[in-house]
Design an enzyme around this catalytic site. Sequence first.
Site, PDB file in Angstrom:
ATOM      1  N   HIS A   1      -5.586 -32.811  17.481  1.00  0.00           N
ATOM      2  CA  HIS A   1      -4.413 -33.558  17.940  1.00  0.00           C
ATOM      3  C   HIS A   1      -3.317 -32.599  18.387  1.00  0.00           C
ATOM      4  O   HIS A   1      -2.147 -32.970  18.466  1.00  0.00           O
ATOM      5  CB  HIS A   1      -3.922 -34.474  16.821  1.00  0.00           C
ATOM      6  CG  HIS A   1      -4.974 -35.473  16.430  1.00  0.00           C
ATOM      7  ND1 HIS A   1      -5.121 -36.676  17.061  1.00  0.00           N
ATOM      8  CD2 HIS A   1      -5.977 -35.386  15.524  1.00  0.00           C
ATOM      9  CE1 HIS A   1      -6.156 -37.327  16.529  1.00  0.00           C
ATOM     10  NE2 HIS A   1      -6.691 -36.555  15.599  1.00  0.00           N
TER      11      HIS A   1
ATOM     12  N   GLU B   1      10.416  -4.635   4.728  1.00  0.00           N
ATOM     13  CA  GLU B   1      10.541  -6.048   4.335  1.00  0.00           C
ATOM     14  C   GLU B   1      10.208  -6.220   2.853  1.00  0.00           C
ATOM     15  O   GLU B   1      10.949  -6.857   2.096  1.00  0.00           O
ATOM     16  CB  GLU B   1       9.574  -6.921   5.144  1.00  0.00           C
ATOM     17  CG  GLU B   1       9.852  -6.977   6.630  1.00  0.00           C
ATOM     18  CD  GLU B   1       9.046  -5.951   7.415  1.00  0.00           C
ATOM     19  OE1 GLU B   1       8.827  -4.825   6.908  1.00  0.00           O
ATOM     20  OE2 GLU B   1       8.650  -6.264   8.545  1.00  0.00           O
TER      21      GLU B   1
ATOM     22  N   LYS C   1       0.843  -1.197   0.000  1.00  0.00           N
ATOM     23  CA  LYS C   1       0.000   0.000   0.000  1.00  0.00           C
ATOM     24  C   LYS C   1       0.881   1.252   0.000  1.00  0.00           C
ATOM     25  O   LYS C   1       0.703   2.166  -0.779  1.00  0.00           O
ATOM     26  CB  LYS C   1      -0.922  -0.034   1.224  1.00  0.00           C
ATOM     27  CG  LYS C   1      -1.828   1.172   1.335  1.00  0.00           C
ATOM     28  CD  LYS C   1      -2.793   1.060   2.501  1.00  0.00           C
ATOM     29  CE  LYS C   1      -3.514   2.393   2.672  1.00  0.00           C
ATOM     30  NZ  LYS C   1      -4.477   2.402   3.761  1.00  0.00           N
TER      31      LYS C   1
ATOM     32  N   GLY D   1      -4.848  -1.625   4.931  1.00  0.00           N
ATOM     33  CA  GLY D   1      -4.026  -2.739   4.438  1.00  0.00           C
ATOM     34  C   GLY D   1      -4.674  -4.091   4.695  1.00  0.00           C
ATOM     35  O   GLY D   1      -4.778  -4.936   3.809  1.00  0.00           O
ATOM     36  N   ARG D   2      -5.124  -4.305   5.922  1.00  0.00           N
ATOM     37  CA  ARG D   2      -5.685  -5.625   6.276  1.00  0.00           C
ATOM     38  C   ARG D   2      -7.068  -5.846   5.689  1.00  0.00           C
ATOM     39  O   ARG D   2      -7.635  -6.928   5.803  1.00  0.00           O
ATOM     40  CB  ARG D   2      -5.677  -5.801   7.795  1.00  0.00           C
ATOM     41  CG  ARG D   2      -6.430  -4.729   8.568  1.00  0.00           C
ATOM     42  CD  ARG D   2      -6.115  -4.793  10.051  1.00  0.00           C
ATOM     43  NE  ARG D   2      -6.636  -3.654  10.785  1.00  0.00           N
ATOM     44  CZ  ARG D   2      -6.021  -2.490  10.928  1.00  0.00           C
ATOM     45  NH1 ARG D   2      -4.852  -2.297  10.346  1.00  0.00           N
ATOM     46  NH2 ARG D   2      -6.560  -1.518  11.637  1.00  0.00           N
TER      47      ARG D   2
ATOM     48  N   GLU E   1      -5.042  -6.576  14.699  1.00  0.00           N
ATOM     49  CA  GLU E   1      -4.507  -5.256  14.338  1.00  0.00           C
ATOM     50  C   GLU E   1      -5.623  -4.215  14.409  1.00  0.00           C
ATOM     51  O   GLU E   1      -5.378  -3.038  14.655  1.00  0.00           O
ATOM     52  CB  GLU E   1      -3.877  -5.301  12.929  1.00  0.00           C
ATOM     53  CG  GLU E   1      -2.932  -4.141  12.654  1.00  0.00           C
ATOM     54  CD  GLU E   1      -2.035  -4.367  11.433  1.00  0.00           C
ATOM     55  OE1 GLU E   1      -0.989  -5.033  11.560  1.00  0.00           O
ATOM     56  OE2 GLU E   1      -2.380  -3.887  10.347  1.00  0.00           O
TER      57      GLU E   1
ATOM     58  N   LYS F   1       9.191  -0.828  14.442  1.00  0.00           N
ATOM     59  CA  LYS F   1       9.828  -0.474  13.165  1.00  0.00           C
ATOM     60  C   LYS F   1      10.920   0.569  13.398  1.00  0.00           C
ATOM     61  O   LYS F   1      12.007   0.502  12.820  1.00  0.00           O
ATOM     62  CB  LYS F   1       8.796   0.132  12.200  1.00  0.00           C
ATOM     63  CG  LYS F   1       7.810  -0.843  11.618  1.00  0.00           C
ATOM     64  CD  LYS F   1       7.003  -0.123  10.531  1.00  0.00           C
ATOM     65  CE  LYS F   1       5.682  -0.805  10.269  1.00  0.00           C
ATOM     66  NZ  LYS F   1       4.800  -0.013   9.407  1.00  0.00           N
TER      67      LYS F   1
END
Length: 658
Positions: free
Chosen positions: A463, A291, A285, A345-346, A432, A588
Amino acid sequence: MQSVRGPAGTRSKLWNFNLPEGRSTPFCLPAFQHQNNRVSAGLRRSQYKQGAVGLAQRRAAPQALSPAMVELETASLQISQTPEWKALEDHVTEIEKTHLKDLLRDGERSDLLFHEFNKIIADFSRQRVTKKTLELLTNLADRAKLREKIDAMFAGEHINITEDRAVLHVALRAPRTKKIMADGVDVVPEVWQVLDKIKDFSDKVRSGEWLGATGKPLTDVVAIGIGGSFLGPLFVHTALRTDQTAAEQARGRNLRFLANVDPVDVARALNGLKQETTLVVVVSKTFTTAETMLNARTVRTWLTAELGPAAVAKHMVAVSTNLKLVKEFGIDPENAFAFWDWVGGRYSVCSAVGVLPLSLQYGFEITEKFLQGAHDVDEHFRTAPFEDNIPVLLGMLGIWNTTFLGYPSLAILPYTQALSKLAPHIQQVSMESNGKGVALDGSKLSFEAGEIDFGEPGTNGQHSFYQLIHQGRVVPCEFIGVVKSQQSVYLKGEVVSNHDELMCNFFAQADALATGKSPIELRAENVPNSLIPHKTFTGNRPSTSILLPELTAFTVGQILSLYENRIAVQGFTWGINSFDQWGVELGKVLASKVRAEMHTCRTKNRNVSPTDGFNHSTTKLLNRYLEGKARLLYPEPQDVFPCDLIDSDTCRPPSSYV
Ligand SMILES: O=P(O)(O)OC[C@H]1O[C@](O)(CO)[C@@H](O)[C@@H]1O
């Protein structure tokens, strides 16, 4: 009425604060202005913190909150101090006297809690609620002005007040015929302009009209992005891979994701791919995420080392709101697919963030069905009365469990492997969005908002962590099952089909949690006394069961919207801003500081010194790290290539690449 502490340390009655002199509204907020350059709202907020005068200014200012939103903010400031909240707190004592195994004997109650919308079934009968609980939750929703807040979101009001933005991901999946306004502009035509561009581009790539630098068709796509620029697309891609219609369309094509800045992830994403048949989609965005940008530079180097710099034009495209940085990176803005700052973004999987990679893999028509499914549930959410509104019920029951019954987690348990990436995606969307400590006005919350979400597909989870949810802590669960599997297997001689076998567990687990097993039942089975405490299941553990007719692009879109809107309901009711994420910033900033130090130490071949501004522990740990990897020191930075290209003895790239 109760007297409570207002946001600026004033005493208030419910949400009608006793304001300091000269202020006539509750907007007596501590000034704040975030340093992040993405925020322009600080000044505007400080303008409208000045009581009635401030409100008038806000109304006049461009993009100011509407009077409706001002009122909504006001109304939700102290939701935890309202009589509706208190009534729910009191009601907990009543509910604590009940047990789900008894509640489930009441067929009328179960019918009341059984909901259906366009073939989605949501069964809330295993929640620790009665008819009265639902009424009290509806009262709370009304008090929080949930309806008005939902309307404000769909109307494009700037409900993300700390970033002064509309929240309009619902517009991304609106049909062409719809009109949705943001800042005086109908955004639907813009949305469709980009969708049409995606269709055109993906058709060309898929048909072989768009070729790579050496004239080969681009059959492999690597989507580079992280967080919201990764998790939603991964969730949908994982869900569609085994759907037969989608798989048919994806024949001969590959879609991979590269998210982590870990070079191991680069190696895995590129392993076995050939540059000449690979198309790279850089998804960010902001186009500043460290990263993603390092990964994009790494993969660009991988491409150009083989094909030359001109290959970028054919092999790299971008999805971003920041077309200026896209261009600076070296990608032609013609090959960029835009979206808008009113898409968080999410919440961006329905923008080009998800639609481009998915269309490249499955074709635009399938991807469009995903958008239609999301729109279908959006409309249900927008229009259905709360008592029949599945996202609202999911959200309010989540609040009941988290805030009132004190169960902070939620296990998302799809009984279909195809939804294995649902929980990781919802983890970001929910945590978030609602992992906040302050109300809209900046005052500290007097309760804990947010849910701790996790999950695994059944039966794998059974399990793994189900022991804890059956006999340890109480973790409310959301079971998701499908009637018709994407894959049909029924072996001769087996009692049931493989999918029926899976679904037997879906039904059994919800009841095991709800009803449990008592010592009396165990004694009747002659279980030795010493083992009875160990084999007892207390039961009374809440869950919701969601049943979908099948898992297709359309129903995957429906699930997405169920969860996105569920999460909005919770944030609206808790009175927080679900649409910012300041909590990711500090880490950050500190990483940048470490990066600078790391560079200095590596290039000057020295250790971190106690005077470099890190605490004792970090200094020590950093130095151990630097010493441990000393043999990796190289005189100056080089292009280092991933995976099998690295010589494992010397830990250096082969000389041909240096
Ligand atoms: O799409 P971008 O700008 O690269 O951001 C990636 C992610 O980083 C965050 O800002 C923080 O994790 C998320 O909200 C976002 O989805």
